[in-house]
Write an enzyme that holds these catalytic residues in place. Structure first.
Site, short mmCIF file in Angstrom:
data_model
loop_
_atom_site.label_atom_id
_atom_site.label_comp_id
_atom_site.label_asym_id
_atom_site.label_seq_id
_atom_site.Cartn_x
_atom_site.Cartn_y
_atom_site.Cartn_z
N GLY A 37 37.43 -4.37 37.27
CA GLY A 37 37.64 -5.73 37.76
C GLY A 37 38.90 -6.32 37.15
O GLY A 37 39.80 -5.60 36.70
N SER A 38 38.94 -7.65 37.10
CA SER A 38 40.16 -8.32 36.64
C SER A 38 40.27 -8.31 35.11
O SER A 38 39.27 -8.10 34.41
CB SER A 38 40.14 -9.77 37.14
OG SER A 38 39.03 -10.42 36.58
N THR A 52 37.94 -11.14 33.48
CA THR A 52 36.51 -10.80 33.36
C THR A 52 36.35 -9.62 32.39
O THR A 52 35.39 -9.58 31.62
CB THR A 52 35.92 -10.43 34.74
OG1 THR A 52 36.32 -11.41 35.69
CG2 THR A 52 34.41 -10.37 34.69
N GLY A 53 37.30 -8.69 32.45
CA GLY A 53 37.24 -7.54 31.55
C GLY A 53 37.21 -7.95 30.08
O GLY A 53 36.50 -7.37 29.26
N GLU A 64 38.30 -0.80 33.42
CA GLU A 64 39.40 -0.47 34.36
C GLU A 64 39.82 -1.77 35.01
O GLU A 64 39.10 -2.31 35.84
CB GLU A 64 38.91 0.51 35.41
CG GLU A 64 38.31 1.76 34.80
CD GLU A 64 38.76 3.02 35.50
OE1 GLU A 64 39.88 3.01 36.06
OE2 GLU A 64 38.01 3.98 35.49
N CYS A 98 44.43 -1.90 42.93
CA CYS A 98 44.85 -2.12 41.54
C CYS A 98 46.20 -1.47 41.27
O CYS A 98 46.97 -1.96 40.46
CB CYS A 98 43.80 -1.60 40.58
SG CYS A 98 43.31 0.10 40.90
#
Ligand code: NAD
Length: 472
Positions: free
Chosen positions: A221-222, A225-226, A243, A277
């Site tokens: 994800g982003s 959020t990561g 990732e 991505c």
């Protein structure tokens, strides 16, 4: 209207969440289903069911697990049309395009699971006056948290090693793409509970990361959020793979064919409407061929037309939602205000659907958000550089480090490209590489190596068992 449910211990179960939201097709803005907000009670039930299922799944011989996964992977390829339709409904991708991605991902699912047959789950080392056995055991229940941009391909490209190593998996798809996950698991032939599904947003994701019975968090994800996921997984001392987002550079050297390279760069920038991505988001072209290359890039952009995607005829589907379209347009407007030139695109089209045209910008620099922050849209910003070395320097200057592509016919330049700070570097072909490749993102683009045996290493925990040689 369909109300989407969770899959818990093999049973489709209504969520305990206190609210539901509309799932909107971004191509038509029509509501196609309703999904639950997410609840920690759902997570508790799913993880409990997954923990029970994991024990008997891990007890099967690896050959049997691989056989069952292979059967499922082949069934997924057979259902690619229906699954691509579900993805169209939730994220607007033209079904023809989605179908190809799903078949490729089903093949990757099968291939990556089959690598279990050669992975060393047990090895023996002669050690001092005895021997040490290294046993790589499954971590238990894996939390697989996914984004929406390749809803099924993202999950399938990761799932094989996690399952084949003997883990059970609780999937938490994005709240923006829950429908295809429901359709995928509806036909899963694996034993109940081996793969479970909890729907919702952070109200499902956060308790899943924090759950004490999770052995590995695999998050895609982003960056924002990561960071949150990494912090709470760290507090819980949970192994984590992150990732995250990227701002991938592409370098176009002076000695390449501007026509074919422009077509390749257009694909890198506009495929999946730039919602990838590893999209090409920063383009550095050598001044010797810049004029011709940019002309060709503008012509190539015209091939990515916006049409109604349900026919499968469009090359450019919509963006995921209004918020994402606003962000993409803000990046373009910010660049224009700071001196960039729009050569094509750059305007928000009329009509239903969150479409945005293929856009080419020149005269960009690093003061603009379009050159520094992930855009995740069909925008190709081009900066002209005087030397290959300058291009390398610009390409390396980013807080992201996911991928990088270099087009060159110069052997020394190709060698120098390998020094770029990125997890994956591609020379003269965007997104190449076979099933045995491994990589780890650099900088803010994530942490934890994945691919081939690296994913098996992450999905298992080594235990050493030492025994001295018996003396008579
Ligand atoms: P996102 O970070 O908004 O959401 C990703 C997932 O995290 C969703 O399932 C979401 O519900 C969940 N989530 C949200 N808050 C959470 C929390 N507090 N705890 C646990 N889970 C939580 O990302 P997105 O918008 O869905 O996806 C786009 C991003 O993903 C882009 O930045 C893109 O570059 C990145 N991405 C990276 C890769 C890669 O392999 N590196 C692949 C695809 C997408």
């Amino acid at each position: 209207m369909e109300f989407l449910r969770n899959l818990i211990a093999g049973v489709w179960t209504e969520s305990c969440a206190d609210s539901y939201s509309d799932l909107v097709n971004p191509a038509t803005e029509e509501v196609v289903a309703r999904y639950p907000a997410g609840a920690s009670e759902d997570v508790d039930l799913a993880v409990a069911g997954a923990a029970v299922a994991q024990r008997s799944w891990a007890a099967l011989p690896v050959e049997k697990r691989v056989r069952e996964i292979t059967e499922w992977a082949r069934a997924i390829a057979d259902q690619a049309d229906a699954l691509a339709w579900a993805e169209y409904l939730e994220m607007g991708r033209p079904p023809e395009v989605g179908r190809t991605a799903i078949i490729r991902a089903a093949n990757a699912f099968e291939t990556s699971a089959a690598q279990a047959l050669t992975y060393e789950f047990e090895s023996v080392i002669a050690d001092g006056d005895g021997e040490t056995r290294i046993l790589r055991r499954p971590v238990g229940v894996v939390a697989l948290i996914a984004p929406w941009n390749y809803p099924l391909a993202g999950v399938l490209s990761t799932l094989g090693p996690l399952l084949a190593a003997g883990n059970s998996v609780v999937i938490k798809p994005s709240e923006k793409s829950p429908l295809s996950a429901v359709r995928l698991l509806d036909r899963s032939p694996l034993p109940p509970g081996v793969v479970s599904l909890v729907l919702g947003d952070s109200r499902a994701g956060a308790p899943l990361v924090e759950h004490p019975d999770i052995g590995l968090v695999h998050f895609t994800g982003s960056v924002d959020t990561g960071r949150r996921v990494g912090a709470s997984a760290g507090a819980a001392l949970r192994r984590t793979i992150l990732e995250l987002g990227g701002k991938d550079p592409v370098i176009v050297d002076s000695d390449v064919d501007p026509v074919t390279t422009a077509a390749a760069v257009a694909r890198g920038a506009f495929m999946n409407t730039g919602q990838l991505c590893t999209s090409m988001e920063r383009i550095y072209v050598h001044s010797d061929i810049a004029t011709r290359f940019v002309d060709e890039l503008v012509q190539a952009a015209a091939q990515y037309r916006i049409t109604e995607s349900s026919s499968g005829s469009t090359e450019l589907g919509p963006l995921i939602d209004q918020r994402q379209r606003n962000l993409v347009h803000e990046h373009v407007m910010d660049a224009v205000e700071r001196g960039a030139t729009v050569l094509t695109g750059g305007t928000v089209p009329e009509g239903p659907g969150f479409y945005y045209p293929a856009t080419v910008l020149t005269n960009v620099d690093e003061t603009m958000s379009v050159m520094t922050e992930e855009t995740f849209g069909p925008v190709a910003p081009v900066k002209v550089v005087s030397t290959f070395e300058e291009a390398l320097e610009c390409a390396a200057k980013s807080h992201y480090g996911l991928g990088a592509t270099v087009y060159t016919n110069n052997a020394e330049h190709a060698e120098a490209a390998a020094t770029l700070p990125a997890g994956q570097i591609w020379i003269n072909q965007w997104r190449g590489g076979g099933p045995n490749s491994i990589h780890e993102p650099a900088k803010n683009s994530g942490m934890g190596a994945t691919g081939s045996h690296a994913t098996y290493d992450a999905a298992t925990r080594p235990t050493s068992v030492y025994r001295p040689t018996l003396r008579s």
